[in-house]
Design a protein around this motif. Structure first.
Motif, PDB file in Angstrom:
ATOM      1  N   GLY A 191       0.804  -1.215   0.000  1.00 11.28           N
ATOM      2  CA  GLY A 191       0.000   0.000   0.000  1.00 11.28           C
ATOM      3  C   GLY A 191       0.840   1.268   0.000  1.00 11.28           C
ATOM      4  N   GLY A 192       0.287   2.355   0.573  1.00  6.19           N
ATOM      5  CA  GLY A 192       0.990   3.617   0.652  1.00  6.19           C
ATOM      6  C   GLY A 192       1.163   4.227  -0.736  1.00  6.19           C
ATOM      7  N   ASP A 193       2.064   5.194  -0.786  1.00  2.00           N
ATOM      8  CA  ASP A 193       2.264   5.833  -2.073  1.00  2.00           C
ATOM      9  C   ASP A 193       3.747   6.064  -2.331  1.00  2.00           C
ATOM     10  OD1 ASP A 193       1.553   6.817  -4.480  1.00  2.00           O
ATOM     11  OD2 ASP A 193       1.190   8.868  -3.739  1.00  2.00           O
ATOM     12  N   PRO A 194       4.540   4.986  -2.402  1.00  4.24           N
ATOM     13  CA  PRO A 194       5.979   5.144  -2.606  1.00  4.24           C
ATOM     14  C   PRO A 194       6.260   5.554  -4.054  1.00  4.24           C
ATOM     15  CG  PRO A 194       5.394   2.836  -2.562  1.00  4.24           C
ATOM     16  CD  PRO A 194       4.133   3.589  -2.369  1.00  4.24           C
ATOM     17  N   PRO A 195       7.492   6.047  -4.276  1.00  2.30           N
ATOM     18  CA  PRO A 195       7.834   6.532  -5.619  1.00  2.30           C
ATOM     19  C   PRO A 195       7.693   5.449  -6.687  1.00  2.30           C
ATOM     20  CG  PRO A 195       9.539   7.105  -4.034  1.00  2.30           C
ATOM     21  CD  PRO A 195       8.595   6.200  -3.326  1.00  2.30           C
ATOM     22  N   SER A 196       8.099   4.219  -6.373  1.00  2.69           N
ATOM     23  CA  SER A 196       7.992   3.158  -7.361  1.00  2.69           C
ATOM     24  C   SER A 196       6.980   2.143  -6.880  1.00  2.69           C
ATOM     25  CB  SER A 196       9.334   2.440  -7.546  1.00  2.69           C
ATOM     26  OG  SER A 196      10.309   3.345  -7.967  1.00  2.69           O
ATOM     27  N   GLY A 197       6.068   1.766  -7.724  1.00  8.61           N
ATOM     28  CA  GLY A 197       5.079   0.806  -7.283  1.00  8.61           C
ATOM     29  C   GLY A 197       4.552  -0.016  -8.433  1.00  8.61           C
ATOM     30  N   PHE A 198       3.972  -1.162  -8.089  1.00  4.02           N
ATOM     31  CA  PHE A 198       3.331  -1.988  -9.103  1.00  4.02           C
ATOM     32  C   PHE A 198       2.265  -2.839  -8.439  1.00  4.02           C
ATOM     33  CE2 PHE A 198       7.369  -3.848  -7.810  1.00  4.02           C
ATOM     34  CZ  PHE A 198       6.994  -5.095  -7.350  1.00  4.02           C
ATOM     35  N   GLU A 199       1.447  -3.489  -9.262  1.00  3.40           N
ATOM     36  CA  GLU A 199       0.331  -4.264  -8.735  1.00  3.40           C
ATOM     37  C   GLU A 199       0.492  -5.730  -9.103  1.00  3.40           C
ATOM     38  OE1 GLU A 199      -3.341  -1.077  -8.775  1.00  3.40           O
ATOM     39  OE2 GLU A 199      -3.114  -2.525 -10.414  1.00  3.40           O
ATOM     40  N   GLY A 200      -0.159  -6.586  -8.309  1.00  2.00           N
ATOM     41  CA  GLY A 200      -0.141  -7.998  -8.639  1.00  2.00           C
ATOM     42  C   GLY A 200      -1.120  -8.749  -7.777  1.00  2.00           C
ATOM     43  N   GLU A 201      -1.271 -10.048  -8.076  1.00  5.54           N
ATOM     44  CA  GLU A 201      -2.230 -10.857  -7.341  1.00  5.54           C
ATOM     45  C   GLU A 201      -1.478 -11.731  -6.347  1.00  5.54           C
ATOM     46  OE1 GLU A 201      -4.103 -13.767  -9.747  1.00  5.54           O
ATOM     47  OE2 GLU A 201      -5.335 -14.541  -8.117  1.00  5.54           O
ATOM     48  N   ALA A 202      -1.910 -11.747  -5.095  1.00  7.59           N
ATOM     49  CA  ALA A 202      -1.256 -12.605  -4.096  1.00  7.59           C
ATOM     50  C   ALA A 202      -1.576 -14.073  -4.403  1.00  7.59           C
ATOM     51  CB  ALA A 202      -1.740 -12.246  -2.706  1.00  7.59           C
ATOM     52  N   LEU A 203      -0.515 -14.894  -4.433  1.00  4.49           N
ATOM     53  CA  LEU A 203      -0.726 -16.310  -4.722  1.00  4.49           C
ATOM     54  C   LEU A 203      -0.648 -17.147  -3.458  1.00  4.49           C
ATOM     55  CD1 LEU A 203       1.530 -16.855  -7.860  1.00  4.49           C
ATOM     56  CD2 LEU A 203      -0.947 -16.581  -7.796  1.00  4.49           C
ATOM     57  N   ASP A 204       0.309 -16.775  -2.624  1.00  2.34           N
ATOM     58  CA  ASP A 204       0.618 -17.646  -1.502  1.00  2.34           C
ATOM     59  C   ASP A 204       1.027 -16.778  -0.323  1.00  2.34           C
ATOM     60  OD1 ASP A 204       0.984 -20.226  -0.430  1.00  2.34           O
ATOM     61  OD2 ASP A 204       3.156 -19.897  -0.548  1.00  2.34           O
ATOM     62  N   VAL A 205       0.461 -17.041   0.830  1.00  7.39           N
ATOM     63  CA  VAL A 205       0.811 -16.261   2.012  1.00  7.39           C
ATOM     64  C   VAL A 205       1.238 -17.231   3.107  1.00  7.39           C
ATOM     65  CG1 VAL A 205      -0.007 -14.639   3.758  1.00  7.39           C
ATOM     66  CG2 VAL A 205      -0.863 -14.482   1.400  1.00  7.39           C
ATOM     67  N   THR A 206       2.473 -17.092   3.583  1.00  6.99           N
ATOM     68  CA  THR A 206       2.976 -17.977   4.626  1.00  6.99           C
ATOM     69  C   THR A 206       3.283 -17.153   5.859  1.00  6.99           C
ATOM     70  OG1 THR A 206       4.051 -19.169   2.834  1.00  6.99           O
ATOM     71  CG2 THR A 206       4.593 -19.862   5.072  1.00  6.99           C
ATOM     72  N   TYR A 207       2.545 -17.432   6.916  1.00  8.12           N
ATOM     73  CA  TYR A 207       2.721 -16.679   8.158  1.00  8.12           C
ATOM     74  C   TYR A 207       3.755 -17.376   9.029  1.00  8.12           C
ATOM     75  CZ  TYR A 207       1.574 -14.520  12.605  1.00  8.12           C
ATOM     76  OH  TYR A 207       1.638 -13.856  13.791  1.00  8.12           O
ATOM     77  N   GLU A 208       4.826 -16.657   9.422  1.00  8.83           N
ATOM     78  CA  GLU A 208       5.880 -17.289  10.226  1.00  8.83           C
ATOM     79  C   GLU A 208       6.081 -16.562  11.537  1.00  8.83           C
ATOM     80  OE1 GLU A 208       9.683 -17.899   8.399  1.00  8.83           O
ATOM     81  OE2 GLU A 208       8.823 -19.192   6.855  1.00  8.83           O
ATOM     82  N   GLY A 209       5.053 -15.910  12.024  1.00 10.33           N
ATOM     83  CA  GLY A 209       5.211 -15.203  13.287  1.00 10.33           C
ATOM     84  C   GLY A 209       5.766 -13.810  13.052  1.00 10.33           C
ATOM     85  N   SER A 210       7.097 -13.684  13.192  1.00 17.53           N
ATOM     86  CA  SER A 210       7.689 -12.357  13.054  1.00 17.53           C
ATOM     87  C   SER A 210       7.664 -11.869  11.609  1.00 17.53           C
ATOM     88  CB  SER A 210       9.118 -12.363  13.582  1.00 17.53           C
ATOM     89  OG  SER A 210       9.894 -13.265  12.836  1.00 17.53           O
ATOM     90  N   ILE A 211       7.648 -12.802  10.690  1.00 13.32           N
ATOM     91  CA  ILE A 211       7.646 -12.434   9.266  1.00 13.32           C
ATOM     92  C   ILE A 211       6.489 -13.141   8.565  1.00 13.32           C
ATOM     93  CG2 ILE A 211       8.981 -12.413   7.115  1.00 13.32           C
ATOM     94  CD1 ILE A 211      11.464 -12.786   8.713  1.00 13.32           C
ATOM     95  N   THR A 212       5.958 -12.497   7.542  1.00 15.20           N
ATOM     96  CA  THR A 212       5.004 -13.157   6.671  1.00 15.20           C
ATOM     97  C   THR A 212       5.546 -13.114   5.246  1.00 15.20           C
ATOM     98  OG1 THR A 212       3.204 -12.444   8.085  1.00 15.20           O
ATOM     99  CG2 THR A 212       2.623 -13.228   5.883  1.00 15.20           C
ATOM    100  N   HIS A 213       5.670 -14.300   4.640  1.00 14.71           N
ATOM    101  CA  HIS A 213       6.151 -14.336   3.259  1.00 14.71           C
ATOM    102  C   HIS A 213       4.957 -14.326   2.327  1.00 14.71           C
ATOM    103  CE1 HIS A 213      10.295 -15.137   4.335  1.00 14.71           C
ATOM    104  NE2 HIS A 213       9.836 -15.970   5.268  1.00 14.71           N
ATOM    105  N   VAL A 214       5.021 -13.471   1.322  1.00 13.70           N
ATOM    106  CA  VAL A 214       3.946 -13.398   0.346  1.00 13.70           C
ATOM    107  C   VAL A 214       4.550 -13.574  -1.046  1.00 13.70           C
ATOM    108  CG1 VAL A 214       2.105 -11.976  -0.642  1.00 13.70           C
ATOM    109  CG2 VAL A 214       2.660 -11.800   1.802  1.00 13.70           C
ATOM    110  N   THR A 215       3.945 -14.461  -1.830  1.00 18.89           N
ATOM    111  CA  THR A 215       4.343 -14.565  -3.223  1.00 18.89           C
ATOM    112  C   THR A 215       3.234 -13.954  -4.052  1.00 18.89           C
ATOM    113  OG1 THR A 215       5.393 -16.651  -2.698  1.00 18.89           O
ATOM    114  CG2 THR A 215       5.113 -16.157  -5.029  1.00 18.89           C
ATOM    115  N   MET A 216       3.606 -13.039  -4.941  1.00 15.66           N
ATOM    116  CA  MET A 216       2.580 -12.427  -5.784  1.00 15.66           C
ATOM    117  C   MET A 216       2.976 -12.533  -7.254  1.00 15.66           C
ATOM    118  SD  MET A 216       3.278  -8.418  -5.002  1.00 15.66           S
ATOM    119  CE  MET A 216       2.517  -7.666  -6.423  1.00 15.66           C
TER     120      MET A 216
END
Lengths: 358, 336
Positions: free
Chosen positions: A288-313
């Motif tokens: 989200g937000g409005d950073p200088p560089s951005g792009f869009e995509g569809e989330a395929l896989d979300v792996t929750y690991e506690g302190s980190i969440t890995h997302v493949t899009m």
């Protein structure tokens, strides 16, 4: 003080195959130095060249300032720890450790004394009389280290000695190796394909690919300031997006990519019009937000690991991009199938020239 | 059915039964784990194996040796008196080996005793010589030769053994006799004035014996050294060991079972060799095996021949067990 090991224009070829190409390197005394690279990149060949099992086809190897040409492995001030350790199965632990001293003609009582001290150092004081086969993997590891240290080498060479251990033991041995190195204060040269090992233990790392040393530097610099696309993608996770540079100024450049314009640092000063890759670490991508560089995509896989969440899009071109979301994003975890808008700051993007063959 | 036939059929079956019982016993003691013999092989194959091994062990090994042992304790009798009142157990044949004929004046039967110890002594020397010849070759083949050269070496080693042993012995004779190739070359080259009597001095015998059993030494050595991890040699070298130290303290201890099995094979075979001593032995040398042969076929004294053969066998077994003891090896380890 002379450098511990110096390589000057070292080339090793086997027939037509170039195993090591033009290696130039200075390793300082007391340094923990790692060669990091995928298997077959020539790192083991280089190690065996330093320990004299392979003669360089061209170039000079100097140890402690002395040219090592024509000096055999039994005469060099190096000790090698083999990948499979190569402990002598028909000897006891104490005999293994004392072997190097025995061939040097060290008198028995002196030898016994030294072996005893080493056994205490590796925390196996009661195991001297045992056969190697009676020890566990981690204990054997320590015996191999003691056997090599017994001859008081000025350089200790380690050829992926931890690769046979299970994960937990491996992590423990990393810390232990580092502690041993600090205590004895000699140069360690460590070979690994595991970037975690290299980053956690080393003072400096040489990243190798296809016989060439691509970059030398401390862990932070090879991770944060990779100078070649190979280093950028081999050390740590990275996303690489192709494009053409549309404008370059003041150390930053904008790349026109199929998923939109992306801006990043341009440390090598690539000119506008060049084909290039932009590398963005998974942890630098923000939702989200409005950073200088951005792009869009569809989330395929979300792996929750506690302190980190890995997302493949998946972005428009079909390329898969990975994100590592820190704990701050815990409140609004994306779901597979969500359309995501992600972006990064210009200092987190890195432009490097595209290698010719890709 | 006659008593003899019952014995012939029943004893091997008994041997098979003993084998099966032995395995049961070991299982009960917990020495073996896993599926049982019959579970692994099936009843039919299992039975076949047990009975076949029983027959083999009994007919080829136990029965002939027992017959020999029995024969060696009997007097020499014409067939008509065998089994008669004169057919009694006696130590006569063994006495003869030590003290000779009852009519001889000498105290000891020096001729035979000397031949016996000469055979044993020379066999030991030949075994050591063979080890010295084969070890470097086996090491090269096992650790440093490229595959192509290894194949050539193996062929070169094996092909000469397609020629039979007697022919090979005669070939040595042709080479080494007074008018033979070697002497002609040496004399033609001006190195010698008169031919050297290689055969009379037993050089031919030693060469023939050493060569005859070369393969028996090479292959166990090769197998043993081949299984040594190359890294161990390199580790020793890296720790500063000179080459001889690596061989003495890394390679040889690893190859110990191979060395022991090669040595015992070569020793047994050369002590029991017949062809080479007959063809290549010098006129002054009396080897023990021709004496045994003569007891059987010249003197027609089978009981005495049996006794002599058993003395040789016994000496060999004692020697081999002593060597194993010395190397701290068990019989099972050589068979690895």
């Amino acid at each position: 003080m002379a450098a511990a090991v110096e390589l000057e224009g070292v080339n090793v070829t086997f027939g037509d195959f170039v195993a090591v190409r033009d290696a130039n390197l200075t390793i300082e005394p007391g340094e923990f130095f790692s060669f990091l690279g995928p298997s077959g990149c020539g790192k083991t060949t280089l190690l065996r060249t330093i320990s004299a099992f392979i003669e360089p086809t061209r170039g000079t190897v100097r140890i402690g300032g002395r040219d090592m040409k024509g000096i055999g492995p039994n005469k060099r001030p190096t000790a090698l720890i083999f990948q499979n350790l190569a402990l002598f199965p028909m000897m006891t632990v104490a005999e293994n450790i004392g072997y190097g001293l025995r061939v040097r003609g060290v008198p028995r009582h002196e030898r016994d004394e030294k072996v005893k001290n080493l056994l205490i150092q590796i925390a196996l004081p009661e195991h001297g009389h045992k056969l190697v086969s009676e020890l566990s993997g981690g204990q054997r590891q320590r015996v191999a280290i003691a056997r090599a240290l017994a001859v008081e080498p000025s350089v200790l060479l380690l050829d992926e000695p931890l690769s046979a251990l299970d994960l937990k033991l491996r992590q423990h041995m990393r810390a232990e190796l580092r502690a041993i190195q600090k205590r004895v204060g000699i140069t360690f040269i460590y070979i690994t394909h595991d970037q975690g090992e290299a980053l956690t233990m080393s003072d400096r790392i040489a990243v190798m690919n296809a016989g060439v040393i691509e970059q030398v530097g401390n862990g932070r610099s090879v991770y944060a300031e990779p100078r070649t696309p190979f280093v950028a993608s081999f050390v740590g996770e990275n996303n690489a997006i192709r494009g053409r540079i549309t404008q370059a100024a003041n150390g930053t450049a904008t790349l026109d990519t199929p998923i939109g314009p992306l801006t990043g640092r341009n440390p090598v000063g690539l000119p506008a019009g060049d084909e290039a890759l932009i590398f963005v670490r998974p942890e630098a991508l923000k939702l989200g937000g409005d950073p200088p560089s951005g792009f869009e995509g569809e989330a395929l896989d979300v792996t929750y690991e506690g302190s980190i969440t890995h997302v493949t899009m998946r972005v428009r071109t079909g390329q898969k991009i990975t994100l590592s979301l820190g704990g701050g994003a815990a409140g609004i975890l994306p779901q597979p199938g969500d359309m995501l808008k992600v972006g990064f700051e210009p200092q987190d993007g890195l432009l490097l020239a595209r290698p010719e063959r890709s | 059915m006659s008593g003899g036939l019952t014995l012939v059929v029943a004893l091997p079956l008994l041997a098979a039964l003993i084998l099966i019982l032995l395995s049961r016993l070991e299982r009960r003691k917990g020495a073996i784990a896993g599926p049982g013999f019959f579970q692994r092989n099936g009843v039919a194959v299992g039975l076949y194996l047990a009975v076949a091994v029983g027959f083999w062990a009994f007919f080829i090994i136990v029965l002939p040796q027992l017959a020999m042992v029995d024969l060696s304790f009997r007097p020499k009798l014409p067939p008509s008196q065998m089994g008669g009142p004169k057919d009694i157990f006696t130590l006569e044949n063994y006495r003869y080996f030590l003290f000779g004929s009852t009519t001889s004046t000498a105290n000891w039967n020096w001729l035979h005793i000397k031949a016996f110890f000469l055979s044993i002594g020379v066999s030991i020397l030949i075994t050591l010589l063979n080890l010295a010849i084969c070890y470097p070759l086996a090491f090269h083949m096992a650790q440093s030769a490229p595959v192509a050269r290894l194949r050539v070496l193996l062929l070169l080693l094996i092909i000469p053994y397609w020629v039979n042993e007697i022919l090979r012995a005669f070939a040595f004779r042709v080479l080494l006799s007074s008018g033979g190739v070697v002497n002609k070359l040496l004399m033609g080259g001006g190195l010698l004035d008169a031919p050297i009597d290689f055969l009379g001095n037993d050089v031919g015998l030693y060469m023939g014996l050493s060569y005859a059993y070369l393969l028996m030494m090479i292959f166990p050595l090769y197998n043993a050294i081949e299984s040594l991890d190359r890294n161990q040699i390199e580790a020793a070298r890296d720790l500063g060991a000179p080459w001889w130290h690596i061989h003495a303290f890394v390679v040889m201890p690893h190859a110990k079972p191979g060395i022991a099995s090669g040595c015992t094979l070569v020793f047994m075979l050369s002590a029991g060799a017949l062809a080479a001593p007959l063809v290549l032995g010098g006129p002054r040398t009396l080897w023990f095996t021709p004496i045994v042969y003569d007891r059987f076929y010249q003197a027609f004294n089978w009981p005495q021949g049996a006794a002599y053969a058993l003395i040789l066998l016994f000496a060999c077994i004692v020697f081999v067990l002593a060597v194993l003891r010395m190397f701290r090896l068990s019989l099972g380890e050589i068979a690895r």
